[in-house]
Design a protein around this motif. Structure first.
Motif, PDB file in Angstrom:
ATOM      1  N   LEU A 105       0.806  -1.219   0.000  1.00 46.44           N
ATOM      2  CA  LEU A 105       0.000   0.000   0.000  1.00 46.44           C
ATOM      3  C   LEU A 105       0.844   1.277   0.000  1.00 46.44           C
ATOM      4  O   LEU A 105       0.508   2.238  -0.727  1.00 46.44           O
ATOM      5  N   PRO A 106       1.919   1.405   0.810  1.00 54.33           N
ATOM      6  CA  PRO A 106       2.724   2.646   0.715  1.00 54.33           C
ATOM      7  C   PRO A 106       3.244   2.924  -0.684  1.00 54.33           C
ATOM      8  O   PRO A 106       3.276   4.070  -1.138  1.00 54.33           O
ATOM      9  N   LEU A 107       3.663   1.857  -1.381  1.00 56.47           N
ATOM     10  CA  LEU A 107       4.156   2.056  -2.742  1.00 56.47           C
ATOM     11  C   LEU A 107       3.042   2.526  -3.664  1.00 56.47           C
ATOM     12  O   LEU A 107       3.217   3.450  -4.460  1.00 56.47           O
ATOM     13  N   TRP A 108       1.879   1.894  -3.555  1.00 56.28           N
ATOM     14  CA  TRP A 108       0.780   2.221  -4.448  1.00 56.28           C
ATOM     15  C   TRP A 108       0.197   3.613  -4.147  1.00 56.28           C
ATOM     16  O   TRP A 108      -0.248   4.306  -5.080  1.00 56.28           O
ATOM     17  N   LEU A 109       0.209   3.998  -2.885  1.00 55.37           N
ATOM     18  CA  LEU A 109      -0.387   5.289  -2.545  1.00 55.37           C
ATOM     19  C   LEU A 109       0.605   6.444  -2.676  1.00 55.37           C
ATOM     20  O   LEU A 109       0.208   7.580  -3.013  1.00 55.37           O
ATOM     21  N   GLY A 110       1.893   6.216  -2.430  1.00 59.37           N
ATOM     22  CA  GLY A 110       2.856   7.318  -2.420  1.00 59.37           C
ATOM     23  C   GLY A 110       3.716   7.425  -3.641  1.00 59.37           C
ATOM     24  O   GLY A 110       4.177   8.518  -3.991  1.00 59.37           O
ATOM     25  N   ALA A 111       3.977   6.334  -4.340  1.00 56.56           N
ATOM     26  CA  ALA A 111       4.919   6.383  -5.466  1.00 56.56           C
ATOM     27  C   ALA A 111       4.273   6.099  -6.811  1.00 56.56           C
ATOM     28  O   ALA A 111       4.694   6.654  -7.844  1.00 56.56           O
ATOM     29  N   VAL A 112       3.286   5.235  -6.866  1.00 55.40           N
ATOM     30  CA  VAL A 112       2.693   4.849  -8.147  1.00 55.40           C
ATOM     31  C   VAL A 112       2.043   6.026  -8.867  1.00 55.40           C
ATOM     32  O   VAL A 112       2.195   6.167 -10.100  1.00 55.40           O
ATOM     33  N   LEU A 126       2.923   9.188  -9.005  1.00 53.12           N
ATOM     34  CA  LEU A 126       3.969   9.974  -9.648  1.00 53.12           C
ATOM     35  C   LEU A 126       4.600   9.207 -10.796  1.00 53.12           C
ATOM     36  O   LEU A 126       4.942   9.781 -11.849  1.00 53.12           O
ATOM     37  N   LEU A 127       4.742   7.894 -10.652  1.00 51.31           N
ATOM     38  CA  LEU A 127       5.292   7.078 -11.733  1.00 51.31           C
ATOM     39  C   LEU A 127       4.354   7.039 -12.934  1.00 51.31           C
ATOM     40  O   LEU A 127       4.806   6.995 -14.096  1.00 51.31           O
ATOM     41  N   ALA A 132       5.173   8.011 -16.726  1.00 48.63           N
ATOM     42  CA  ALA A 132       4.951   7.035 -17.791  1.00 48.63           C
ATOM     43  C   ALA A 132       4.047   7.590 -18.880  1.00 48.63           C
ATOM     44  O   ALA A 132       4.213   7.264 -20.076  1.00 48.63           O
ATOM     45  N   THR A 133       3.078   8.404 -18.528  1.00 52.46           N
ATOM     46  CA  THR A 133       2.157   8.967 -19.526  1.00 52.46           C
ATOM     47  C   THR A 133       2.689  10.228 -20.188  1.00 52.46           C
ATOM     48  O   THR A 133       2.062  10.765 -21.112  1.00 52.46           O
ATOM     49  N   GLY A 134       3.825  10.774 -19.744  1.00 58.08           N
ATOM     50  CA  GLY A 134       4.415  11.963 -20.315  1.00 58.08           C
ATOM     51  C   GLY A 134       3.872  13.255 -19.758  1.00 58.08           C
ATOM     52  O   GLY A 134       4.134  14.333 -20.316  1.00 58.08           O
ATOM     53  N   ALA A 135       3.131  13.156 -18.672  1.00 58.63           N
ATOM     54  CA  ALA A 135       2.602  14.374 -18.063  1.00 58.63           C
ATOM     55  C   ALA A 135       3.716  15.235 -17.510  1.00 58.63           C
ATOM     56  O   ALA A 135       3.605  16.470 -17.470  1.00 58.63           O
ATOM     57  N   ILE A 136       4.786  14.639 -17.075  1.00 59.64           N
ATOM     58  CA  ILE A 136       5.949  15.376 -16.584  1.00 59.64           C
ATOM     59  C   ILE A 136       7.179  14.771 -17.222  1.00 59.64           C
ATOM     60  O   ILE A 136       7.205  13.599 -17.631  1.00 59.64           O
ATOM     61  N   SER A 137       8.217  15.587 -17.307  1.00 58.24           N
ATOM     62  CA  SER A 137       9.483  15.129 -17.879  1.00 58.24           C
ATOM     63  C   SER A 137      10.309  14.467 -16.793  1.00 58.24           C
ATOM     64  O   SER A 137       9.995  14.575 -15.600  1.00 58.24           O
ATOM     65  N   PRO A 138      11.361  13.777 -17.170  1.00 60.75           N
ATOM     66  CA  PRO A 138      12.236  13.201 -16.147  1.00 60.75           C
ATOM     67  C   PRO A 138      12.793  14.253 -15.204  1.00 60.75           C
ATOM     68  O   PRO A 138      12.939  13.990 -14.004  1.00 60.75           O
ATOM     69  N   SER A 175       6.486  15.870  -4.689  1.00 62.43           N
ATOM     70  CA  SER A 175       6.134  14.569  -4.073  1.00 62.43           C
ATOM     71  C   SER A 175       7.201  13.514  -4.316  1.00 62.43           C
ATOM     72  O   SER A 175       6.994  12.339  -3.981  1.00 62.43           O
ATOM     73  N   PHE A 176       8.322  13.927  -4.939  1.00 64.76           N
ATOM     74  CA  PHE A 176       9.343  12.929  -5.266  1.00 64.76           C
ATOM     75  C   PHE A 176       9.929  12.307  -4.004  1.00 64.76           C
ATOM     76  O   PHE A 176      10.127  11.086  -3.934  1.00 64.76           O
ATOM     77  N   VAL A 177      10.234  13.119  -2.997  1.00 62.63           N
ATOM     78  CA  VAL A 177      10.841  12.598  -1.768  1.00 62.63           C
ATOM     79  C   VAL A 177       9.881  11.638  -1.064  1.00 62.63           C
ATOM     80  O   VAL A 177      10.270  10.559  -0.593  1.00 62.63           O
ATOM     81  N   ILE A 178       8.612  12.042  -1.008  1.00 62.98           N
ATOM     82  CA  ILE A 178       7.621  11.169  -0.358  1.00 62.98           C
ATOM     83  C   ILE A 178       7.488   9.854  -1.123  1.00 62.98           C
ATOM     84  O   ILE A 178       7.373   8.772  -0.536  1.00 62.98           O
ATOM     85  N   ALA A 179       7.514   9.934  -2.439  1.00 63.59           N
ATOM     86  CA  ALA A 179       7.395   8.712  -3.249  1.00 63.59           C
ATOM     87  C   ALA A 179       8.579   7.785  -3.004  1.00 63.59           C
ATOM     88  O   ALA A 179       8.424   6.554  -2.916  1.00 63.59           O
TER      89      ALA A 179
END
Length: 494
Positions: free
Chosen positions: A60-67, A69-70, A74-80, A88-92
């Protein structure tokens, strides 16, 4: 290895595995005799669901905090660059690290517990244990890891692979519920809730000893107390039917307060008995008169005849003097006094002319032929069979005859049980108490009393063990098994 005419045997110190057939395969009947049952498919599914639910909860932490943003990356909404500099990168990263750490800890704990204790968290909830199918002990961390790899590899073929692997236990020809991944790793799942828990070391040792215990020997046939009809043969025992004279007869009628007599009477003929004619046959032999006392004594025993009610007619005709004017006939020849199997006379006696009638005495039982100078002796009391005795056959092969109270233990103290004989038993596992069990002989078996032992005692009857409360006497009989700590003793009839 042979050297200088001597043969040296090298002991490889390999432990002997019990429960294997002639070709080294595990015998399902041996496991069933111990009390091990296969795990039901329903509870196996429940254990898998519980383990998968715990694994999902840790994700659940992975799915709620990191997925989330990933997914944007993956969809191109943000660049690398935007992904790395996202608020939210640190939290993820923290959530992903927590999930990874918890998942690794969970998998290692499940792996070690399954390999050394035979259970995972789900299997513990469902009451299932995994064992090595050959040794019926812990499966080991290696086979458990290989089993998990095979299960994970089945997912390479979506749907079909896991479905085939999960349904394979239903096609086990041995009906032990072992799937393809179980057979590849030598693992067997057993029911620890309804059957024997293989990780209960004390119960497992007792079960193995009971399976190895020798069966109770059958009761041997008792010898017949009857006289053999022919020499060297054994006839059936028929009370009151055969006697030592070798003829058929019945017991003498007796009163209600009198012991019946079956057999020979050793009483001497009463002095006032009327003389019997020489050569007159009687049941079981021939009588002799005073004139025959000089000849060889007769050894044919006489059978006591049943008493008859008073009657004016005598039981056996007494010799009388012939009437006046009639000639005196010559006596019949004396026949051989050998015993006969029937009361029929060997030779017909010559008719004797009647003499002057005189009153005859009442009928009396025919006594055994004896010398006139012998004194009357009482008839011997009938012998009774001794009462059955019981003993204990220990799991080491030793036998103890319990003809008196005995105390069993490592070093029994008879101070609290005066009159009991202490018997020290060898106990390497030290499961016996110093004074463990009191055994007393009773009618039909043995009475056991637990002397407040540490590991307790039990009575196993028809495959079911009953606990023996401390200080409460319990009666056992032939075929029962008594558990003393980790030791086992069988009650046998001696």
């Amino acid at each position: 290895m042979e050297r200088d005419g001597m043969i040296w045997e090298i002991d490889d110190n390999k432990p002997k595995i019990e429960g294997l057939d002639a070709v080294g395969r595990p015998d399902p009947e041996y496991a069933a005799a111990l009390g091990l049952l296969r795990a039901p498919f329903g509870r196996r599914s429940l254990a898998l669901v519980c383990d998968m639910a715990l694994w999902t909860l840790l994700q659940l932490p992975l799915w709620l905090g990191a997925v989330p943003l990933l997914l944007k990356l993956a969809t191109g909404a943000i660049s690398p660059y935007g992904f790395v500099n996202h608020p939210s990168f640190v939290i993820a990263v923290v959530m992903a690290g927590v999930t990874t750490l918890f998942t690794l800890v969970f998998l290692v704990v499940q792996w070690i517990m399954h390999g050394r204790k035979g259970r995972t968290i789900g299997k513990a909830i469902a009451g299932i244990r995994s064992v090595n199918v050959r040794t019926l002990e812990r499966p080991g961390v290696g086979p458990v890891l290989l089993r998990f790899v095979i299960f994970a590899a089945s997912g390479l073929v979506p749907v079909v692979g896991p479905a085939l692997l999960l349904s394979s236990p239903t096609f086990d020809p041995e009906r032990r519920g072992r799937g393809l991944h179980d057979k590849a790793t030598g693992v067997w799942l057993v029911d620890a809730r309804r059957g024997l828990n293989p990780y209960d070391e004390k119960r497992m040792r007792v079960a193995r000893k009971m399976v190895k215990a020798e069966p109770t020997k059958g009761r041997s046939a008792l010898p017949s107390l009857a006289t053999h009809a022919t020499q060297g043969t054994q006839s059936a025992y028929r009370p009151g039917n055969r006697i030592s004279a070798g003829v058929l007869g019945v017991a003498r009628p007796h009163a209600a307060n009198e012991r019946p007599e079956v057999g020979l009477s050793l009483a001497t003929p009463p002095a006032e008995s009327a003389p019997v004619e020489t050569g007159k046959p009687v049941l079981g032999g021939y009588r002799k008169t005073d004139s025959d006392s000089a000849s060889a004594p007769s050894t044919s025993p006489a059978l006591p005849a049943p008493a008859a009610p008073p009657s004016p007619a005598p039981a056996s005709p007494a010799p009388v003097s012939p009437p006046i004017g009639m000639p005196q006939p010559s006596p019949a020849p004396q026949p051989s006094p050998a015993p006969r199997p029937s009361p029929a006379p060997l030779s017909a006696p010559q008719p004797t002319p009647p003499q002057a009638q005189r009153p005859a005495p009442a009928a009396q039982p025919t006594p055994q032929a004896a010398q006139p100078d012998e004194r009357a002796q009482p008839a011997p009391a009938p012998q009774r069979m001794p009462a059955a005795r019981f003993g204990l056959r220990l799991d080491t092969g030793e036998s103890i005859l319990v003809s008196e109270p005995v105390l069993l233990g490592r070093n029994p103290d008879a101070g609290d049980h005066p009159g009991a004989r202490p018997i020290a038993l060898k106990d390497d596992s030290r499961s016996l108490s110093k004074t463990h069990l009191l055994v007393r002989p009773v009618d039909g078996g043995l009475e056991i009393v637990d002397c407040r032992s540490t590991n307790g005692s039990g009575l196993v009857r028809a495959g079911i063990e009953y606990a023996v409360a401390a200080g409460v006497p319990v009666v056992t009989t032939d075929g029962d098994m008594i558990r003393l700590g980790d030791r086992v003793a069988a009650v046998v009839r001696v």
